[in-house]
Design a protein around this motif. Structure first.
Motif, mmCIF file in Angstrom:
data_model
loop_
_atom_site.group_PDB
_atom_site.id
_atom_site.type_symbol
_atom_site.label_atom_id
_atom_site.label_comp_id
_atom_site.label_asym_id
_atom_site.label_seq_id
_atom_site.Cartn_x
_atom_site.Cartn_y
_atom_site.Cartn_z
ATOM 1 N N TRP A 77 6.182 2.756 -3.352
ATOM 2 C CA TRP A 77 5.237 2.731 -2.225
ATOM 3 C C TRP A 77 4.798 4.144 -1.874
ATOM 4 N N TRP A 78 5.770 5.070 -1.769
ATOM 5 C CA TRP A 78 5.436 6.433 -1.370
ATOM 6 C C TRP A 78 4.595 7.124 -2.442
ATOM 7 N N LEU A 79 4.974 6.948 -3.703
ATOM 8 C CA LEU A 79 4.232 7.608 -4.772
ATOM 9 C C LEU A 79 2.777 7.146 -4.813
ATOM 10 N N LEU A 80 2.544 5.855 -4.658
ATOM 11 C CA LEU A 80 1.171 5.359 -4.659
ATOM 12 C C LEU A 80 0.407 5.884 -3.452
ATOM 13 N N LYS A 81 1.047 5.911 -2.282
ATOM 14 C CA LYS A 81 0.409 6.477 -1.093
ATOM 15 C C LYS A 81 0.074 7.954 -1.323
ATOM 16 N N TYR A 82 0.998 8.665 -1.934
ATOM 17 C CA TYR A 82 0.818 10.087 -2.211
ATOM 18 C C TYR A 82 -0.396 10.322 -3.113
ATOM 19 N N LEU A 83 -0.651 9.388 -4.007
ATOM 20 C CA LEU A 83 -1.817 9.500 -4.897
ATOM 21 C C LEU A 83 -3.068 8.880 -4.296
ATOM 22 N N GLY A 84 -3.003 8.522 -3.006
ATOM 23 C CA GLY A 84 -4.183 8.060 -2.300
ATOM 24 C C GLY A 84 -4.447 6.577 -2.374
ATOM 25 N N HIS A 85 -3.463 5.790 -2.822
ATOM 26 C CA HIS A 85 -3.647 4.339 -2.943
ATOM 27 C C HIS A 85 -3.162 3.649 -1.673
ATOM 28 N N GLU A 86 -4.037 2.911 -1.018
ATOM 29 C CA GLU A 86 -3.708 2.316 0.279
ATOM 30 C C GLU A 86 -3.083 0.933 0.179
ATOM 31 N N GLU A 87 -3.538 0.130 -0.765
ATOM 32 C CA GLU A 87 -3.134 -1.278 -0.802
ATOM 33 C C GLU A 87 -1.816 -1.452 -1.559
ATOM 34 N N VAL A 88 -0.746 -0.946 -0.961
ATOM 35 C CA VAL A 88 0.577 -1.071 -1.577
ATOM 36 C C VAL A 88 1.567 -1.506 -0.508
ATOM 37 N N TYR A 89 2.434 -2.446 -0.878
ATOM 38 C CA TYR A 89 3.347 -3.073 0.070
ATOM 39 C C TYR A 89 4.737 -3.199 -0.543
#
Length: 284
Positions: free
Chosen positions: A104-116
């Motif tokens: 979740w954090w890695l995807l957010k860090y790369l700018g991806h919002e739709e992760v749960y």
């Protein structure tokens, strides 16, 4: 924004074309455990990403036990897993959400919002009688373009620079005995970063394994100003991620991960170490 989704939420959406389910199961000291567990049984359609092979870089002198992957390498990993910029990603594990929160954090860090992150995890899914199989999905690569959110990450030199700063909160996510320096089963030195307070990451879950509500998360961090810069670390940057998620659920607006965490901090011989409890902050 809701960051935790229920078993029933996923059950209703698991076959939708824009959903990618990621199995993140992993056990420290058992490097093949997660992959073998996935190959035996997983949520239908799920792909597997390994904490150490896919979601971490090789260990070096500095960077900690689970260094952040190279951005280009990580982007390629996500693309090959079928994760594109418009994909909804649901991550699960069987380790209390720690590994899923790393993804979740890695995807957010790369700018991806739709992760749960899936609430409760794989065993709860099985116990609910929901479908599982051992079939491996045919992966169709997707285009993933990163927009790195540099403000989410803090490096060692910045943490050191901010030691004792009254406008920074430093949170150690490890077990209390490790934080106090009474035991250290994994790293070469015991103790914590000076000024850090202790909030065990797993306290973000209730007795039944469900994530606590936003109000319950806020109670865990009561007395800490929500607009203050909050830096979170653990042993290697993995179990800090559930605390980052919990802080955001609780309404904290400036939460940053020290990804190298304690194992990186102690790799620099001149970094100070504290033992025992730090004074708890006064209520704001």
């Amino acid at each position: 924004m809701n960051r935790i989704v229920s078993l029933k939420w996923l059950l209703a959406r698991m076959y939708e074309s824009d959903v990618v389910i990621v199995d993140c199961r992993f056990q420290l000291g058992k490097p093949d455990f997660g992959r073998e567990a996935y190959e035996a049984s997983h949520i239908p359609g799920a792909v597997y990403l390994d904490l150490e092979k896919d979601l971490s870089a090789p260990i070096e002198e500095h960077g900690g036990r689970h260094p952040l992957p190279d951005i280009a390498q990580l982007t390629g990993t996500f693309s090959r897993a079928g994760i594109g910029n418009d994909t909804r990603v649901v991550a699960y594990d069987d380790q209390g959400g720690a590994m899923a929160s790393r993804l979740w954090w890695l995807l957010k860090y790369l700018g991806h919002e739709e992760v749960y992150v899936l609430d409760e995890g794989f065993s709860a899914w099985v116990n609910a009688g929901f479908p599982v199989n051992a079939e491996q999905r045919v992966l169709i690569p997707a285009q993933f373009l990163a927009t790195v959110q540099h403000n989410m990450l803090v490096e060692m030199d910045e943490v050191r620079e901010k030691l004792g700063h009254e406008h920074v909160t430093l949170i150690d996510s490890r077990d209390g005995a490790r934080y106090r320096g009474e035991v250290e089963p994994l790293d070469k030195a015991a103790g914590h970063i000076p000024g850090a307070i202790n909030r065990l990451w797993s306290d973000g879950k209730g007795a039944g394994g469900k994530w606590k509500s936003a109000d319950e998360q806020a109670a865990r961090f009561e007395g800490l100003p929500k607009d203050r810069e909050t830096i979170v670390y653990c042993g290697s940057g993995v179990t800090a991620c559930p605390n980052v998620l919990a802080l955001q659920e609780a309404g904290f607006s400036n939460v940053r991960l020290y990804a190298g965490s304690w194992s990186d901090w102690i790799s620099y011989g001149d970094n100070p170490i504290s033992i025992g409890n730090e004074e708890q902050p006064s209520k704001a």
